[in-house]
Write an enzyme that holds these catalytic residues in place. Structure first.
Site, mmCIF file in Angstrom:
data_model
loop_
_atom_site.group_PDB
_atom_site.id
_atom_site.type_symbol
_atom_site.label_atom_id
_atom_site.label_comp_id
_atom_site.label_asym_id
_atom_site.label_seq_id
_atom_site.Cartn_x
_atom_site.Cartn_y
_atom_site.Cartn_z
ATOM 1 N N GLU A 1 59.046 37.707 47.876
ATOM 2 C CA GLU A 1 58.117 38.838 47.928
ATOM 3 C C GLU A 1 56.682 38.459 47.591
ATOM 4 O O GLU A 1 55.758 39.186 47.944
ATOM 5 C CB GLU A 1 58.613 40.018 47.078
ATOM 6 N N ASN A 2 56.474 37.321 46.948
ATOM 7 C CA ASN A 2 55.102 36.875 46.698
ATOM 8 C C ASN A 2 54.424 36.338 47.965
ATOM 9 O O ASN A 2 53.310 35.825 47.883
ATOM 10 C CB ASN A 2 55.045 35.851 45.559
#
Lengths: 252, 227, 227, 252
Positions: C55-56
C-alpha cells in the site's frame, strides 16, 4: 503460464464487444491521441446499440488514413453518447446529424466531471462531489449535497464494459507509457472498464519500461495490440482544419 | 455591432489576445480557451515566466508551432502543436482537471456568448441549437481565480452580448471578473460593471450604447493597455 | 491454545505463509499484510508471476532483501527493503488505494484478532486499549476479491479467535473468505464455515474444539496443502 | 522576476508556521520517506496546538541521526493528530503516551480514505463516497449516501495550512520527482495545503526534469529546500526494529 496480454491483431482485441456495450474511448479529440485502429475494428463488427463515453464527438473525416470516433456513428453502431465536446465549429459531424435527426441519445458532461467520474470507476468510489454544473442544465436530476454549508453536485462513477485506449509503448504485463499530450483521457480510462484494450506503437520487453516511468500499471490493462501500418503521418493541424472547412463548405 | 458604428475602428483578434496577455505576471498559471484566447500564449515577453495550462494535460508549454512544425503528440486544447519549454510537465486528464477544479489557475480566458452585469456567464450553447460543446468551460469558469472573457462586444447583427441577465444556457454563475472586447475592457465588480479602458477613437458613451447594463464610468478611463 | 493441546504440533509462521502462497496463481495481484503474511512474497516459485502490491505504492516487487541489502527507498508496507523486479511500477498513495478500493486485488492476506462464522472481521484494536492501527486494513478487507486471514487459531490463553460473533471493533463485515491458522484451513461460505484442511496429527474434531462456531466437516478434509 | 521557489534553509522554509496550524506530513512511516529535516525545524519553532495529518504516528527514536513525526509530540507542539496508523507493535510511541494521558485529540482514518480526502483537497472536490468504514467506528458522525441502492460514507477533503513533504529532486519551478516508495503520501499531499514545502536531496536546473518524468507539477509546490548533511545512511530496517525493541524492553 506467464502473464501475456498481447493479442495477435485488432480483430481479436475487440472480438467480444457486444450489442449494447458501454465503451470508453480514449484520447481528446485529435487523431494522434485516438485509439483509431481499434475504433475502425469495432466499426467492422456486427454490433449495435453501443453507449460511447468520450471527450469529443469527432470530426468524421479521414485523417492520415485513419478514422476517429465518428466512424462508429457513420456505421450506425451507437445508441447513446456520453460526451463533453460533442460538436465543433469546424464541421457538422455525424453525432450532430444523428442527434438532430432524433437517432441518438446524448448526455453532456463537463470535461472535468467526466474525468473524475471515470477515475472514480477505477478507484472504487461511489461518487464525487463537485461544484461544477451547479445552477446549470448539468444539475438536472442529480443529488445536491451540502458539506459545511457549501453545495455540491453528486456525480456518479462511469464504469464501462470496455475501454479502448491509445498508448505509446507496452510490455506483456500491460504496463503503459504515453507520449506528450496523448496521455489525456487514455490514461484516465485505463482500468475504468471491465476490459481495457490498448492500441500501442511499440511492444517492448518486460523491464524496458522502468518503475518510475510507467504511467498505467499493467493490472488495469487486459489486452495490448500493436498498431499496424506506417504509423502516424506528419500532417499538421492546419491541414486537418482546412479539410474540415472544405467539407463543411461543400455540404452547405 | 450597431450599424452606426459599423465603420469605426475595432481591435482585431490578435490585439485582443495581446491585451489579455498583458494581464499576466511571472508565475501566473493560465488556461487559454480554444480560438482567439489561444493566441495569447505567443504574445508573452520571452523573459516573463507564465505557465500555460491546457486541459488536454500539459502545463508550462511554449509557443504555438508554425505550420508544419511540432508534434501532434504535444498539442494545446485546440489541437495545435506547441513547443516544449523547460519545466513543462504532462498530466493525465483527472489530474489536469484537479489543476482546474482545485483553483490552481490564476487566469482562465474564454470566449463568450453572454456576460451579465453580475458576472453570470454563457458560452456553450445557443438555446435554439439544442446541442453545444461544454468541454472544460464550466470547470474553468467556476473554479479559476480570475475569469476573463474575450469576445466581440456585440453580435454581428448588433445584439447585446454584455447583458443585464443571461438568457442562454448558463456556463457558470457570477464567475466572470473581466471582459475584454473589440472596443473595451470592463471589470465586473460587486458594485457593477466598471469601464476600465476603451479602444482608440471610442468614447465611454459610445461603449455604453453597445452595452445593455449601465456601466460605471470612472473619470480615468484609459485607452486599451497593450504593454 | 487450549491447554490439552499445548504440546501438539502446530504450523509455524513460515509454514502458514507457505500455505497461503500456495493459493496464488499466475497473474494474481496480492497484498500481504505486515508481519507473517509478508513472508509469502519470498515463497512463490520463481516461474510463477504473482504481482505483489504494497500500500505504500509499489506493485510487482520481488523478494524481501536479506538484512543489510536493498534500499530504503524501495520497501514494502512493513518497511523492509524489497528487490526490484522487471514490470514493477510505483504509485502515489491515492493511486495505490485506487488499486485497493477499485477491487484490483485478487487476494489480501491479513493478520486477525477475530473472524466470525459469517466472515465478519476484527483486526485493529483490542476494545480496552482505546487506540489501534487501522492502516489500510479496512480498505483491504472490504474491497479485495478474496480476503484470507492468517492467524493463530486461538489466543495464547486459549480464547477463541474464530467466533460466532465479533466482539472487537469491526474492520469489515462479511468480508473474510478463508482463514489459515496454525492448525487448520477454513473456508467461509454462505452455508457456514467449512473445514478444508487440518495440520498434521490434528483431527477435525480437535479443530472443532478450538473453534467457537460449528464447523461443516466434509468427508474429504485434507492435510494442509503446501504445494 | 523569474519564478524561484528555492529557499535558503530549513528555518526560512518553515518560518511562518503558526499556532494552531494544520499540517500535512508526507511519507509513510519509514525515515527515508519522511520530511525529517523539516519536522526537526518545526520542532525548534515556538508554536503550539498544531493539528497533524499523517499516515503514521512515528517511532520516536533517532534513526540515522534524524527524527520522524514523533519529534513534534516530544516537543509538545501537537493538539490533534489525524492519522491512519497511530501506534505500532514495536514500540509505545509518544503519540500513544500523550493520547493515553488525555493530552492529545486523535482522529483515526482508514488509509485509503485518508489518501482520497487529501487528493480531494488538491482537486477541488467537495468530498468522495467510499464503502470503506461502513458499519465500523469510522461511520460515526458521517453522512451515509445511497447511490443506486448501495450505501457509501461521505468523506470530506483534508485541506491543510501547510504540507511538509520529502522528494528526491526539484527544479526552481518546484517540479518534483521521488525515488521508489518514497513517492507515497509525499506526492499525494503536494498541493493539498495552502503552502507546500518540499525537502529534497538535490536541486537541478530547470529542464533537467523531463516532462514525462515529473510527478508533482511545480504549481503545487511553494517552497523547496535542500536537505543538509550527508544524507541518509545505509542502516537497514532490522537495525531500526532492533533498537525499537531495545527501547521498549528498557521502558517495560
Amino acid at each position: 503460464m506467464a502473464i501475456n496480454k498481447i493479442v495477435a491483431n485488432l480483430e481479436e482485441a475487440v472480438a467480444d464487444i457486444h450489442d449494447g456495450a458501454m465503451i470508453h474511448v480514449g484520447g481528446f479529440g485529435t487523431i494522434a491521441s485516438a485509439p483509431s485502429q481499434l475504433l475502425e475494428a469495432v466499426s467492422r463488427l456486427d454490433v449495435k446499440d453501443l453507449t460511447l463515453v468520450s471527450n469529443s464527438g469527432g470530426f468524421g473525416i479521414e485523417i492520415w488514413g485513419e478514422h476517429d470516433i465518428a466512424v462508429l456513428h457513420q456505421t450506425n453502431k451507437v445508441k447513446k453518447h456520453i460526451v463533453s465536446a460533442p460538436v465543433n465549429p469546424l464541421i457538422i459531424n455525424d453525432l450532430e446529424k444523428k442527434f438532430r435527426a432524433g437517432e441518438l441519445e446524448m448526455e453532456m458532461v463537463p470535461q472535468g466531471t467526466m474525468a473524475e467520474r471515470i477515475r472514480a470507476a477505477r478507484a472504487g468510489l461511489g461518487g464525487i462531489l463537485t461544484p461544477v454544473g451547479l445552477g446549470t442544465v448539468i444539475e438536472e436530476g442529480k443529488q445536491v449535497i451540502e458539506v459545511d454549508g457549501k453545495k455540491f453536485l453528486l456525480e456518479t462513477p462511469l464504469k464501462a464494459d470496455f475501454a479502448l485506449i491509445r498508448a505509446y509503448k507496452a510490455d506483456r504485463w500491460g504496463n503503459l507509457i504515453y507520449r506528450g499530450t496523448s496521455r489525456t483521457f487514455n490514461a484516465t480510462m485505463a482500468g475504468a472498464a471491465r476490459i481495457t484494450i490498448a492500441e500501442v506503437e511499440e511492444i517492448v520487453e518486460l523491464g524496458d519500461l522502468g518503475p518510475e516511468e510507467i504511467i498505467t500499471p499493467g493490472i488495469y490493462v487486459n489486452r495490448v495490440v500493436k498498431r499496424t501500418g506506417a504509423g502516424k503521418a506528419s500532417d499538421d493541424y492546419d491541414e486537418v482544419a482546412r479539410r474540415a472547412a472544405e467539407k463543411k463548405a461543400k455540404e452547405a | 455591432m450597431l450599424e452606426k458604428f459599423a465603420d469605426k475602428f475595432r481591435l482585431d483578434d490578435q490585439t485582443m489576445a495581446l491585451r489579455v496577455a498583458n494581464e499576466f505576471s511571472d508565475g501566473d498559471v493560465v488556461n487559454l480557451g480554444i480560438g482567439t484566447p489561444t493566441l495569447a500564449s505567443n504574445l508573452i515577453p520571452t523573459d516573463k515566466e507564465v505557465l500555460f495550462h491546457s486541459e488536454n494535460g500539459v502545463l508550462g508549454y511554449g509557443q504555438i508551432c508554425t505550420a508544419g512544425e511540432g508534434s501532434h503528440d504535444l498539442v494545446n486544447a485546440g489541437g495545435q502543436p506547441v513547443e516544449y519549454k523547460p519545466g513543462m510537465c504532462l498530466l493525465e486528464h483527472s489530474e489536469s482537471f484537479a489543476v482546474v477544479r482545485g483553483g490552481w489557475l490564476d487566469y482562465t480566458v474564454l470566449g463568450g456568448m453572454q456576460v451579465a452585469e453580475n458576472g453570470d456567464f454563457a458560452n456553450w450553447m445557443v438555446p435554439k441549437k439544442k446541442v453545444g460543446t461544454i468541454g472544460g468551460a464550466m470547470d474553468l469558469a467556476m473554479c479559476s481565480k480570475n475569469v476573463i472573457v474575450l469576445m466581440n462586444h456585440m453580435t454581428n447583427k448588433g445584439v447585446f452580448k454584455i447583458v443585464k441577465e443571461v438568457s442562454y444556457p448558463f456556463t457558470g454563475h457570477q464567475c466572470v471578473d473581466m471582459v475584454i472586447t473589440d472596443i473595451a475592457v470592463i471589470a465586473v465588480t460587486d458594485e457593477g460593471m466598471v469601464l476600465k479602458e476603451v479602444a482608440p477613437t471610442w468614447t465611454p458613451e459610445e461603449v455604453q450604447e453597445c452595452t445593455e447594463p449601465k456601466l460605471i464610468i470612472p473619470p480615468d478611463v484609459k485607452d486599451v493597455q497593450l504593454a
